[in-house]
Design an enzyme around this catalytic site. Sequence first.
Site, PDB file in Angstrom:
ATOM      1  N   LYS A  63       0.811  -1.217   0.000  1.00  0.00           N
ATOM      2  CA  LYS A  63       0.000   0.000   0.000  1.00  0.00           C
ATOM      3  C   LYS A  63       0.850   1.275   0.000  1.00  0.00           C
ATOM      4  O   LYS A  63       0.494   2.269  -0.642  1.00  0.00           O
ATOM      5  CB  LYS A  63      -0.952   0.003   1.199  1.00  0.00           C
ATOM      6  CG  LYS A  63      -1.979  -1.115   1.156  1.00  0.00           C
ATOM      7  CD  LYS A  63      -2.907  -1.076   2.360  1.00  0.00           C
ATOM      8  CE  LYS A  63      -3.855  -2.261   2.366  1.00  0.00           C
ATOM      9  NZ  LYS A  63      -4.803  -2.227   3.501  1.00  0.00           N
ATOM     10  N   GLY A 125       1.329  -1.472  12.153  1.00  0.00           N
ATOM     11  CA  GLY A 125       1.556  -1.587  10.717  1.00  0.00           C
ATOM     12  C   GLY A 125       0.740  -0.598   9.918  1.00  0.00           C
ATOM     13  O   GLY A 125       0.148   0.349  10.458  1.00  0.00           O
ATOM     14  N   ALA A 127      -2.135  -0.879   8.383  1.00  0.00           N
ATOM     15  CA  ALA A 127      -3.556  -0.816   8.727  1.00  0.00           C
ATOM     16  C   ALA A 127      -3.777   0.034   9.970  1.00  0.00           C
ATOM     17  O   ALA A 127      -4.763   0.773  10.067  1.00  0.00           O
ATOM     18  CB  ALA A 127      -4.102  -2.222   8.937  1.00  0.00           C
TER      19      ALA A 127
END
Length: 414
Positions: A63, A125, A127
């Site tokens: 991402k 992390g 997320a």
Amino acid sequence: MRTREPRLRSGLLGEHLGHSYSPQIHALLGDYEYKLYEKSPDEVEDFIKNGRWDGINVTIPYKMVAASLCDELSDTACKLGSANTLVRRNGKIYGYNTDYYGFMSMVERSGIDVSGKKAIVLGSGGASVTICAVLEAMGAEVTVISRSGENNYSNISKHADAEIIVNTTPVGMYPNNGKAAVDLDDFPSCKGVLDIVYNPLRTKIILQAEEKGIPHKSGLHMLVAQAKKSSELFRDISLDDELIDYIECRLSRELRNIVLIGMPGSGKSAVCSVLSRRLGREVIEADAEIERLAGMTIPEIFASGGEKSFRAIETKVLAEAGKQSGKIISTGGGCVTVPENYPLLHQNGVIVRIKRDIAALPTDGRPISQSSDMAELAKKREPMYRRFADFEVSNDGAIGDTVDEIVEKLLTEY
């Protein structure tokens, strides 16, 4: 002659995508191509820049690199430095963070009020960054718990007053079911639990929240909500929010196991057979798996090691069966005598009790049935069956009628 519009080419980019539910979700969102693109780290840049796609979702661990390769980023993606939805328009790549929308929808749908509450976010992390941003925007006081750093698992007790707990780690995710990063017993003020893991449907921390009566929500809703937003961006359209609930409900029904419990001889195997043909689902026969694992018949297991040995093997079998998705699981009559079997079956399943008149229960080949008074055994196990079962059906009539009732309840109530 009218020229047919080219079909939208989309998909999911990641490193390991074997258990992704995204293709099923996008198939319900619209009629367009959605493929899985497993790429190694050294393939990612070329795929994003030169791959044949119109819109893609990006999952861990790509991402951040995806954001760095975009020509333009949405405000949210720019702020977070993370993009999980990319769209190609007019020769440019635009990046968005639809996880933000997905988690906000998850919080709202959970009914958990995070405003003014102390929240701890487990994991640091990619997320976690998005989840923290959402919680802060919704008025929560956020602390991140990581494996190292100022706030970590060794000193987490100083945050025992946390009211909201959010898991962003892969702890408890398939195939490592049955684990949790924290124990809710250590957080007496907890008023809400959110876990972005969606496989299993109920992780250990969600199961514990359920047992304690703490409001909670699992990650399947977030997955569907972010997919809906991604689909809108891919096609430059708006979709009704009701689609999120519809797809979440439908996918949950497809993924959950149907678990049959009941007295020995109540007809679980026969019901499983008919139910399997009706629904097109694979059956897992716990007793057959026990014999396969032990390398001997059930009477032989009892003869060599007694009931204790049998129950230990049974729990191992149920642990593996309970991890699966979309199966029909037929259990042995005494599985309910071991409390730890309940979360193993409940994590992904709806548990159905099959009832039959005691006088009609056969005992052939069943060691405990042959050595017990069936009426007394049934009386002893009655509260155990009730503890495990989501609902019960009678199997005193035609098996077809029993299966009809199960299917009807599953469609209308569960």
